[in-house]
Scaffold this motif. Structure first.
Motif, PDB file in Angstrom:
ATOM      1  N   VAL A   1       0.524  -1.280  -0.374  1.00 57.54           N
ATOM      2  CA  VAL A   1      -0.058  -0.314  -0.257  1.00 57.54           C
ATOM      3  C   VAL A   1       1.332   1.272   0.024  1.00 57.54           C
ATOM      4  O   VAL A   1       1.689   1.555   0.544  1.00 57.54           O
ATOM      5  CB  VAL A   1      -0.686  -0.273   1.299  1.00 57.54           C
ATOM      6  CG1 VAL A   1      -1.663   1.368   1.008  1.00 57.54           C
ATOM      7  CG2 VAL A   1      -1.854  -1.225   1.763  1.00 57.54           C
ATOM      8  N   ILE A   2       0.898   2.706  -0.771  1.00 60.43           N
ATOM      9  CA  ILE A   2       1.344   3.217  -0.786  1.00 60.43           C
ATOM     10  C   ILE A   2       0.546   4.381  -0.317  1.00 60.43           C
ATOM     11  O   ILE A   2      -0.374   4.657  -1.118  1.00 60.43           O
ATOM     12  CB  ILE A   2       2.256   3.543  -2.258  1.00 60.43           C
ATOM     13  CG1 ILE A   2       2.494   2.105  -3.379  1.00 60.43           C
ATOM     14  CG2 ILE A   2       3.209   4.896  -2.883  1.00 60.43           C
ATOM     15  CD1 ILE A   2       4.008   1.716  -2.262  1.00 60.43           C
ATOM     16  N   ILE A   3       0.758   5.001   0.453  1.00 63.63           N
ATOM     17  CA  ILE A   3      -0.362   5.223   1.553  1.00 63.63           C
ATOM     18  C   ILE A   3      -1.095   7.004   1.347  1.00 63.63           C
ATOM     19  O   ILE A   3      -1.651   7.606   0.774  1.00 63.63           O
ATOM     20  CB  ILE A   3       0.459   6.358   2.667  1.00 63.63           C
ATOM     21  CG1 ILE A   3       1.160   4.460   3.835  1.00 63.63           C
ATOM     22  CG2 ILE A   3      -0.715   7.159   3.990  1.00 63.63           C
ATOM     23  CD1 ILE A   3      -0.725   4.012   3.797  1.00 63.63           C
TER      24      ILE A   3
ATOM     25  N   SER B   1       0.734 -10.117  -5.600  1.00 60.11           N
ATOM     26  CA  SER B   1      -0.245  -9.849  -6.744  1.00 60.11           C
ATOM     27  C   SER B   1      -1.099  -8.506  -6.775  1.00 60.11           C
ATOM     28  O   SER B   1      -1.539  -8.570  -8.236  1.00 60.11           O
ATOM     29  CB  SER B   1      -1.363 -10.694  -5.563  1.00 60.11           C
ATOM     30  OG  SER B   1      -1.947 -10.492  -4.088  1.00 60.11           O
ATOM     31  N   GLU B   2      -1.238  -7.698  -6.165  1.00 59.63           N
ATOM     32  CA  GLU B   2      -1.424  -6.506  -6.243  1.00 59.63           C
ATOM     33  C   GLU B   2      -0.832  -5.686  -5.521  1.00 59.63           C
ATOM     34  O   GLU B   2      -0.050  -5.144  -4.309  1.00 59.63           O
ATOM     35  CB  GLU B   2      -2.977  -6.071  -6.074  1.00 59.63           C
ATOM     36  CG  GLU B   2      -3.384  -7.278  -6.757  1.00 59.63           C
ATOM     37  CD  GLU B   2      -4.311  -7.725  -6.951  1.00 59.63           C
ATOM     38  OE1 GLU B   2      -4.863  -8.987  -7.591  1.00 59.63           O
ATOM     39  OE2 GLU B   2      -3.652  -8.662  -5.775  1.00 59.63           O
ATOM     40  N   THR B   3      -0.669  -4.141  -5.978  1.00 61.14           N
ATOM     41  CA  THR B   3      -0.317  -3.066  -5.287  1.00 61.14           C
ATOM     42  C   THR B   3      -1.281  -2.188  -5.610  1.00 61.14           C
ATOM     43  O   THR B   3      -1.756  -1.788  -6.495  1.00 61.14           O
ATOM     44  CB  THR B   3       1.013  -3.057  -5.893  1.00 61.14           C
ATOM     45  OG1 THR B   3       2.452  -3.702  -5.439  1.00 61.14           O
ATOM     46  CG2 THR B   3       1.910  -1.108  -4.436  1.00 61.14           C
ATOM     47  N   THR B   4      -1.545  -1.393  -4.647  1.00 64.37           N
ATOM     48  CA  THR B   4      -2.416  -0.544  -4.636  1.00 64.37           C
ATOM     49  C   THR B   4      -1.572   0.961  -4.259  1.00 64.37           C
ATOM     50  O   THR B   4      -0.762   1.224  -2.701  1.00 64.37           O
ATOM     51  CB  THR B   4      -4.054  -0.660  -2.958  1.00 64.37           C
ATOM     52  OG1 THR B   4      -2.998  -0.767  -1.674  1.00 64.37           O
ATOM     53  CG2 THR B   4      -4.084  -1.707  -3.164  1.00 64.37           C
ATOM     54  N   PHE B   5      -2.169   2.305  -4.760  1.00 64.43           N
ATOM     55  CA  PHE B   5      -1.645   3.609  -4.604  1.00 64.43           C
ATOM     56  C   PHE B   5      -3.129   4.496  -4.088  1.00 64.43           C
ATOM     57  O   PHE B   5      -4.486   4.724  -5.160  1.00 64.43           O
ATOM     58  CB  PHE B   5      -1.099   3.721  -6.260  1.00 64.43           C
ATOM     59  CG  PHE B   5       0.190   2.780  -6.284  1.00 64.43           C
ATOM     60  CD1 PHE B   5       0.950   3.688  -6.009  1.00 64.43           C
ATOM     61  CD2 PHE B   5      -0.259   2.165  -7.030  1.00 64.43           C
ATOM     62  CE1 PHE B   5       2.438   2.958  -6.696  1.00 64.43           C
ATOM     63  CE2 PHE B   5       0.733   1.268  -7.340  1.00 64.43           C
ATOM     64  CZ  PHE B   5       1.970   1.078  -7.388  1.00 64.43           C
ATOM     65  N   VAL B   6      -2.583   5.329  -2.986  1.00 66.71           N
ATOM     66  CA  VAL B   6      -4.111   6.371  -2.835  1.00 66.71           C
ATOM     67  C   VAL B   6      -3.777   7.563  -2.902  1.00 66.71           C
ATOM     68  O   VAL B   6      -2.077   7.784  -3.108  1.00 66.71           O
ATOM     69  CB  VAL B   6      -4.195   5.834  -0.726  1.00 66.71           C
ATOM     70  CG1 VAL B   6      -5.136   6.804  -0.323  1.00 66.71           C
ATOM     71  CG2 VAL B   6      -4.541   4.161  -0.608  1.00 66.71           C
TER      72      VAL B   6
END
Length: 290
Positions: A22-24, A44-49
């Motif tokens: 998680v990229i805050i 499997s996934e990387t998220t970008f807020v």
């Protein structure tokens, strides 16, 4: 420098669930930056807020990438992991126990509870599924790829919840654990049909299931514990449920045994909605230099 957390989802035991990066605060990152980071984390996934389009409606917006660089409209364990990372950091707070996440699939409603030990349980409402049954030739093809007989009483179907999962019911939970798909053939099959991957499931008993999720076309042969996959499985079960749906139906799903994980997913459905929930724990936090 951007703040980073690696959160294990669908578990309270570190390293036993499914991790998401998680990229805050990704507001200054380009799409290419996001693709590069997702490729580097190799999760499997990387998220970008990023800030929501309308802060009066959504609490935050998230973009979700897989290692191959593909952006997903929605994914389950990244939804729970991102919400947990933001809650833990104090960046967001629930309003009457509710959060709203914005993503490419639209607005996702989340319910947040915290027990006396300050442990969060986060549930998200699955986007309304669109279910398309396979024909006989397609069923035979996927049966050959799996190398396992398929239960045709619950017709294998493509379930579109943002990601498109092919959902297949096997004889029982043991058959799910024993399955050994041909990943090259499965990748070609999924690309041909435009699928995110394949979810197989089998029952231990009427309320407990075992699930496995395969997504070689997204660069992940087997996803340890998959939220959208479990939601798609629940969608198919609901479609064949032959009892009253006046009250919620609860299922317990386990996933990851073959990979040495021990994921636990709480599932419930009514005629109007499907909820997927679980816990999360932070394993790594710090900053990424970019």
């Amino acid at each position: 420098m951007v703040a980073f957390k690696q959160v294990d989802v669908f578990t309270l035991v570190p390293f036993k669930g499914n991790p998401v990066a998680v990229i805050i605060d990704a507001s200054k990152l380009t799409t290419n930056d996001m693709k590069s980071i997702a490729n580097w984390t190799n999760l499997s996934e990387t998220t970008f807020v990023i800030p929501p389009t309308n802060p009066l409606i959504a609490d935050y917006k998230v973009r979700i990438f897989v290692p191959s660089g593909e952006e997903l409209p929605f994914a389950g364990h990244p939804t729970i992991g991102t919400a947990f990372a933001l809650l833990e950091s104090g960046i967001i707070k629930p309003k009457n126990g509710k959060l709203v996440q914005e993503c490419l699939a639209g607005l996702i409603n989340l319910t947040v509870t915290k027990n006396n030990d300050n442990i969060y349980e986060i549930l998200f409402q699955l986007p309304d599924p669109i279910i398309t049954k396979l024909n006989d030739d397609q069923i035979i093809e996927i049966e050959n790829i799996l190398g396992s007989p398929i239960n045709r009483l619950m017709t294998p179907s493509i379930v579109n919840v943002g990601p498109k999962w092919l959902v297949v019911n096997l004889k029982d939970a043991k058959s799910v654990i024993d399955a050994n798909p041909n990943f090259t053939d499965l990748m070609n099959h999924d690309k041909k049909l435009g699928l995110s991957g394949l979810c197989i499931f089998g029952f231990y008993d009427s309320n407990n299931i075992e699930v496995r999720s395969f997504a070689p076309s997204c660069g992940v042969n087997e996803d340890p514990v998959c939220g959208s996959g479990n939601g798609s499985v629940t969608s198919l079960i609901r479609a064949y449920y032959d009892k009253s749906l006046d009250n919620p139906v609860f299922l317990n799903s386990t996933q990851g045994k073959v990979l040495g994980r021990d994921g636990h997913i709480n599932l419930q459905f009514t005629k109007d909605k499907i909820l997927i929930g679980g816990h999360a724990v932070t394993c790594i936090e710090g900053n990424i230099n970019i």
